[in-house]
Write a protein that holds these residues in place. Structure first.
Motif, short mmCIF file in Angstrom:
data_model
loop_
_atom_site.label_atom_id
_atom_site.label_comp_id
_atom_site.label_asym_id
_atom_site.label_seq_id
_atom_site.Cartn_x
_atom_site.Cartn_y
_atom_site.Cartn_z
N VAL A 136 10.43 3.79 -6.69
CA VAL A 136 11.00 2.84 -5.73
C VAL A 136 12.33 2.37 -6.33
CG1 VAL A 136 10.67 0.65 -4.54
CG2 VAL A 136 8.73 2.18 -4.93
N SER A 137 13.40 2.46 -5.55
CA SER A 137 14.75 2.22 -6.07
C SER A 137 15.20 0.76 -6.05
CB SER A 137 15.77 3.06 -5.30
OG SER A 137 15.79 2.67 -3.94
N VAL A 138 14.45 -0.10 -5.41
CA VAL A 138 14.82 -1.52 -5.34
C VAL A 138 13.60 -2.37 -5.69
CG1 VAL A 138 16.62 -1.15 -3.60
CG2 VAL A 138 14.33 -1.70 -2.86
N PRO A 139 13.81 -3.61 -6.12
CA PRO A 139 12.67 -4.48 -6.44
C PRO A 139 11.77 -4.70 -5.22
CG PRO A 139 14.74 -5.43 -7.21
CD PRO A 139 15.09 -4.26 -6.35
N ARG A 140 10.50 -4.87 -5.47
CA ARG A 140 9.53 -5.06 -4.38
C ARG A 140 9.90 -6.20 -3.43
NH1 ARG A 140 6.43 -1.52 -6.74
NH2 ARG A 140 4.44 -0.90 -5.89
N PRO A 141 10.33 -7.36 -3.94
CA PRO A 141 10.69 -8.43 -2.99
C PRO A 141 11.77 -7.99 -2.00
CG PRO A 141 10.46 -9.36 -5.18
CD PRO A 141 10.39 -7.85 -5.34
N GLU A 142 12.69 -7.16 -2.46
CA GLU A 142 13.73 -6.66 -1.56
C GLU A 142 13.14 -5.71 -0.52
OE1 GLU A 142 18.01 -4.35 -1.70
OE2 GLU A 142 17.30 -5.38 -3.50
N VAL A 143 12.18 -4.89 -0.92
CA VAL A 143 11.51 -4.00 0.03
C VAL A 143 10.81 -4.83 1.11
CG1 VAL A 143 9.68 -2.27 0.35
CG2 VAL A 143 11.17 -2.16 -1.66
N TYR A 144 10.09 -5.86 0.68
CA TYR A 144 9.40 -6.72 1.65
C TYR A 144 10.41 -7.37 2.59
CZ TYR A 144 5.67 -6.34 -1.84
OH TYR A 144 4.74 -5.89 -2.73
N ALA A 145 11.52 -7.85 2.05
CA ALA A 145 12.55 -8.49 2.88
C ALA A 145 13.14 -7.51 3.89
CB ALA A 145 13.65 -9.08 1.99
N ILE A 146 13.39 -6.29 3.47
CA ILE A 146 13.93 -5.27 4.38
C ILE A 146 12.97 -5.03 5.53
CG2 ILE A 146 14.42 -2.79 4.57
CD1 ILE A 146 15.54 -3.00 1.65
N ILE A 147 11.70 -4.90 5.21
CA ILE A 147 10.70 -4.61 6.25
C ILE A 147 10.50 -5.82 7.16
CG2 ILE A 147 8.27 -4.03 6.65
CD1 ILE A 147 8.48 -2.27 4.09
N ILE A 148 10.42 -7.02 6.60
CA ILE A 148 10.25 -8.21 7.43
C ILE A 148 11.45 -8.41 8.34
CG2 ILE A 148 10.13 -10.75 7.34
CD1 ILE A 148 8.29 -10.34 4.84
N GLN A 149 12.65 -8.18 7.83
CA GLN A 149 13.84 -8.29 8.68
C GLN A 149 13.78 -7.28 9.82
OE1 GLN A 149 16.71 -6.27 9.41
NE2 GLN A 149 17.46 -7.97 10.64
N ALA A 150 13.29 -6.08 9.54
CA ALA A 150 13.16 -5.06 10.60
C ALA A 150 12.15 -5.50 11.65
CB ALA A 150 12.77 -3.72 9.99
N VAL A 151 11.06 -6.15 11.23
CA VAL A 151 10.07 -6.66 12.19
C VAL A 151 10.71 -7.75 13.06
CG1 VAL A 151 7.90 -7.95 12.42
CG2 VAL A 151 8.05 -6.04 10.81
N MET A 152 11.47 -8.64 12.44
CA MET A 152 12.14 -9.70 13.21
C MET A 152 13.13 -9.09 14.21
SD MET A 152 12.57 -12.64 10.20
CE MET A 152 14.28 -12.40 10.14
N ALA A 153 13.90 -8.09 13.78
CA ALA A 153 14.85 -7.43 14.67
C ALA A 153 14.13 -6.72 15.81
CB ALA A 153 15.72 -6.45 13.89
N PHE A 203 0.83 -1.20 0.00
CA PHE A 203 0.00 0.00 0.00
C PHE A 203 0.87 1.26 0.00
CE2 PHE A 203 -1.95 3.43 2.45
CZ PHE A 203 -3.06 3.69 1.66
N LEU A 204 1.89 1.27 0.84
CA LEU A 204 2.77 2.44 0.91
C LEU A 204 3.57 2.62 -0.38
CD1 LEU A 204 4.03 2.15 4.57
CD2 LEU A 204 2.53 3.91 3.62
N LEU A 205 4.02 1.52 -0.97
CA LEU A 205 4.75 1.62 -2.23
C LEU A 205 3.85 2.16 -3.35
CD1 LEU A 205 6.77 -1.71 -2.09
CD2 LEU A 205 7.66 0.62 -1.79
N GLN A 206 2.62 1.69 -3.41
CA GLN A 206 1.68 2.18 -4.43
C GLN A 206 1.39 3.66 -4.22
OE1 GLN A 206 -1.76 -0.40 -4.39
NE2 GLN A 206 -0.62 -2.12 -5.26
N ARG A 207 1.21 4.05 -2.98
CA ARG A 207 0.94 5.46 -2.67
C ARG A 207 2.15 6.32 -3.04
NH1 ARG A 207 -0.39 6.96 3.38
NH2 ARG A 207 1.86 7.01 3.47
#
Length: 122
Positions: free
Chosen positions: A59-76, A47-51
């Protein structure tokens, strides 16, 4: 009921069960909770990427990488708050900044803003 409300209700129920001393939720409910957390995080990120793109920013990186960055931040975030193992993602303080309709503390909101801004070009 929307997914954010159902996730919040599930998080509250799991926490209440543990506080009452009922023990940990079952493996199935823990798995379902984590799947719901991940699905809600990915949906919020999309939703945020579409907005962002609708506002004319790229968006400067592929979507899967964005998801991975955010999921890793949630895990951390879950680990930093002392939660490890099954179901721990549901207790990540960063979730409050990611999920719509949930009040986040200023630090978590700032962390999430920096994550999103790090993958966007002006």
């Amino acid at each position: 009921m929307n997914s954010t409300a159902s996730l919040s209700a599930t998080r509250i129920a799991c926490a209440a069960s543990i506080e009452r001393g009922d023990g940990m939720p079952s493996a199935d409910s823990t798995r379902e909770l984590e799947i719901q957390v991940l699905a809600d995080v990915i949906a919020a990120a999309e939703f945020l990427l579409q907005r962002t793109e609708a506002a004319g920013r790229a968006v400067s990186v592929p979507r899967p990488e964005v998801y991975a960055i955010i999921i890793q931040a949630v895990m951390a975030s879950a680990r930093a708050s002392g939660h490890y193992g099954p179901g721990s993602l549901a207790y990540a303080p960063l979730l409050d900044a990611i999920l719509a309709g949930v009040e986040a503390n200023p630090w978590e909101a700032a962390v999430f803003t920096v994550l999103i801004e790090s993958v966007v070009l002006d």
